[in-house]
Design a protein around this motif. Sequence first.
Motif, mmCIF file in Angstrom:
data_model
loop_
_atom_site.group_PDB
_atom_site.id
_atom_site.type_symbol
_atom_site.label_atom_id
_atom_site.label_comp_id
_atom_site.label_asym_id
_atom_site.label_seq_id
_atom_site.Cartn_x
_atom_site.Cartn_y
_atom_site.Cartn_z
ATOM 1 N N VAL A 58 9.928 -21.096 18.804
ATOM 2 C CA VAL A 58 9.468 -21.851 18.016
ATOM 3 C C VAL A 58 8.393 -21.232 17.184
ATOM 4 N N LEU A 59 7.295 -20.288 17.377
ATOM 5 C CA LEU A 59 6.463 -19.582 16.904
ATOM 6 C C LEU A 59 7.074 -18.729 15.837
ATOM 7 N N ALA A 60 8.236 -18.122 16.059
ATOM 8 C CA ALA A 60 8.845 -17.377 15.065
ATOM 9 C C ALA A 60 9.532 -18.356 13.961
ATOM 10 N N LEU A 61 9.875 -19.643 14.300
ATOM 11 C CA LEU A 61 10.313 -20.534 13.294
ATOM 12 C C LEU A 61 9.190 -20.982 12.515
ATOM 13 N N LEU A 62 7.993 -21.189 13.086
ATOM 14 C CA LEU A 62 6.907 -21.609 12.118
ATOM 15 C C LEU A 62 6.649 -20.318 11.261
ATOM 16 N N ASP A 63 6.624 -19.177 11.546
ATOM 17 C CA ASP A 63 6.424 -18.086 10.818
ATOM 18 C C ASP A 63 7.652 -17.953 9.565
ATOM 19 N N HIS A 64 8.888 -18.091 10.032
ATOM 20 C CA HIS A 64 9.895 -18.041 8.966
ATOM 21 C C HIS A 64 9.759 -19.257 7.988
ATOM 22 N N LEU A 65 9.382 -20.483 8.284
ATOM 23 C CA LEU A 65 9.055 -21.447 7.338
ATOM 24 C C LEU A 65 7.685 -21.221 6.559
ATOM 25 N N ASP A 66 6.985 -20.266 6.956
ATOM 26 C CA ASP A 66 5.440 -20.024 6.412
ATOM 27 C C ASP A 66 4.547 -21.414 6.683
ATOM 28 N N ILE A 67 4.683 -21.770 7.993
ATOM 29 C CA ILE A 67 3.864 -22.850 8.387
ATOM 30 C C ILE A 67 2.695 -22.165 9.223
ATOM 31 N N GLU A 68 1.489 -22.261 8.670
ATOM 32 C CA GLU A 68 0.309 -21.651 9.434
ATOM 33 C C GLU A 68 -0.218 -22.759 10.391
ATOM 34 N N THR A 69 -0.129 -23.950 10.248
ATOM 35 C CA THR A 69 -0.821 -25.085 11.359
ATOM 36 C C THR A 69 0.307 -26.138 10.972
ATOM 37 N N ALA A 70 0.352 -26.705 12.357
ATOM 38 C CA ALA A 70 1.137 -27.825 12.504
ATOM 39 C C ALA A 70 0.664 -28.636 13.714
ATOM 40 N N THR A 71 1.103 -30.076 13.776
ATOM 41 C CA THR A 71 1.324 -30.802 14.687
ATOM 42 C C THR A 71 2.470 -30.577 15.419
ATOM 43 N N LEU A 72 2.222 -30.462 17.010
ATOM 44 C CA LEU A 72 3.603 -30.373 17.800
ATOM 45 C C LEU A 72 3.598 -31.536 18.502
ATOM 46 N N VAL A 73 4.971 -32.153 18.539
ATOM 47 C CA VAL A 73 5.227 -33.252 19.182
ATOM 48 C C VAL A 73 6.309 -32.902 20.224
ATOM 49 N N GLY A 74 6.024 -32.880 21.494
ATOM 50 C CA GLY A 74 6.939 -32.437 22.665
ATOM 51 C C GLY A 74 7.355 -33.635 23.422
ATOM 52 N N ALA A 75 8.600 -33.574 23.709
ATOM 53 C CA ALA A 75 9.159 -34.738 24.960
ATOM 54 C C ALA A 75 9.657 -33.711 26.006
ATOM 55 N N SER A 76 9.078 -34.073 26.988
ATOM 56 C CA SER A 76 9.253 -33.264 28.471
ATOM 57 C C SER A 76 9.375 -31.887 28.249
ATOM 58 N N HIS A 77 10.459 -31.223 28.444
ATOM 59 C CA HIS A 77 10.452 -29.699 28.287
ATOM 60 C C HIS A 77 9.713 -29.195 26.973
ATOM 61 N N GLY A 78 10.110 -29.926 25.958
ATOM 62 C CA GLY A 78 9.532 -29.594 24.593
ATOM 63 C C GLY A 78 8.125 -29.758 24.649
ATOM 64 N N GLY A 79 7.376 -30.911 25.544
ATOM 65 C CA GLY A 79 6.001 -30.810 25.805
ATOM 66 C C GLY A 79 5.511 -29.650 26.311
ATOM 67 N N ARG A 80 6.294 -29.110 27.136
ATOM 68 C CA ARG A 80 5.555 -27.801 28.004
ATOM 69 C C ARG A 80 5.736 -26.850 26.989
ATOM 70 N N ILE A 81 6.684 -26.638 26.021
ATOM 71 C CA ILE A 81 6.431 -25.853 25.113
ATOM 72 C C ILE A 81 5.501 -25.870 24.028
ATOM 73 N N ALA A 82 5.221 -27.233 23.577
ATOM 74 C CA ALA A 82 4.273 -27.293 22.729
ATOM 75 C C ALA A 82 2.914 -26.975 23.513
ATOM 76 N N LEU A 83 2.838 -27.144 24.814
ATOM 77 C CA LEU A 83 1.357 -26.903 25.436
ATOM 78 C C LEU A 83 1.049 -25.205 25.389
#
Length: 252
Positions: free
Chosen positions: A65-90
């Motif tokens: 996920v962090l590599a994807l943000l870098d690839h898209l040149d996203i410096e800051t973002a809101t993360l919305v995570g469901a279940s496993h996705g929430g654990r990854i967001a945290l």
Amino acid sequence: MIISHDVAGSGPAVVLLHSSVCDRRMWDAQWQPLIDAGYRVVRCDFRGFGDSPLAESPYSDTGDVLALLDHLDIETATLVGASHGGRIALTAAALRPEAVTRLALLGSGMPGHQPSDTLRAFGGREDELIEAGDLDAAVELNVDAWLGPEADEQTRAQVRLMQRHAFDVQLEATIGPDREDVDLGRITAPTLAVAGAHDFQDFRDIAAALPALLPDARHRELPWAGHLPSLECPAEITALLLAFLGEPAPGA
């Protein structure tokens, strides 16, 4: 490898991270409303889900996920995570706190959480069915376990489709994601922790505990919801997310 993803819209970035029962299609109902509200919206498939292939070497979902943000040149973002996705967001918010402006967590897992006997029993039954080759029964077990009473048959069919695809792909896996131990105290992002009253107690307890663990978190339990409220009642969760995203920034 950059994991499969969609990106559209302009404005502040919002990244949607799916449950391990689903893939990025679980956010179909939220996708266009978030774009229309003025956000640059990203949704991705973790490896072994949706269109992202299995890993050929050690990896972590958070690192992807962090590599994807870098690839898209996203410096800051809101993360919305469901279940496993929430654990990854945290985990991402703890590893790179300066990059995460808000966290919205729906039935979230949590790094380091030890599953209850009830959740372990569910996992054991799922393993038994998979080892017996009865993937149809394993799929139905998941559909019944993770969806609350508001889920209609169309939603159940959607989850059935996504879960079966995940099983079909992941049965070929030889490498799983690394688990990361992180310090949640490093998280600075305002956090909304949502749980469903019909969910496993594990996820209800996690949501209730986060306000004591994070500096700016609040808890909300939805009396109608199971584990996947964004699918069970999409309009209500879309409205909840838009309201949270529209709140003034801390210190503003």
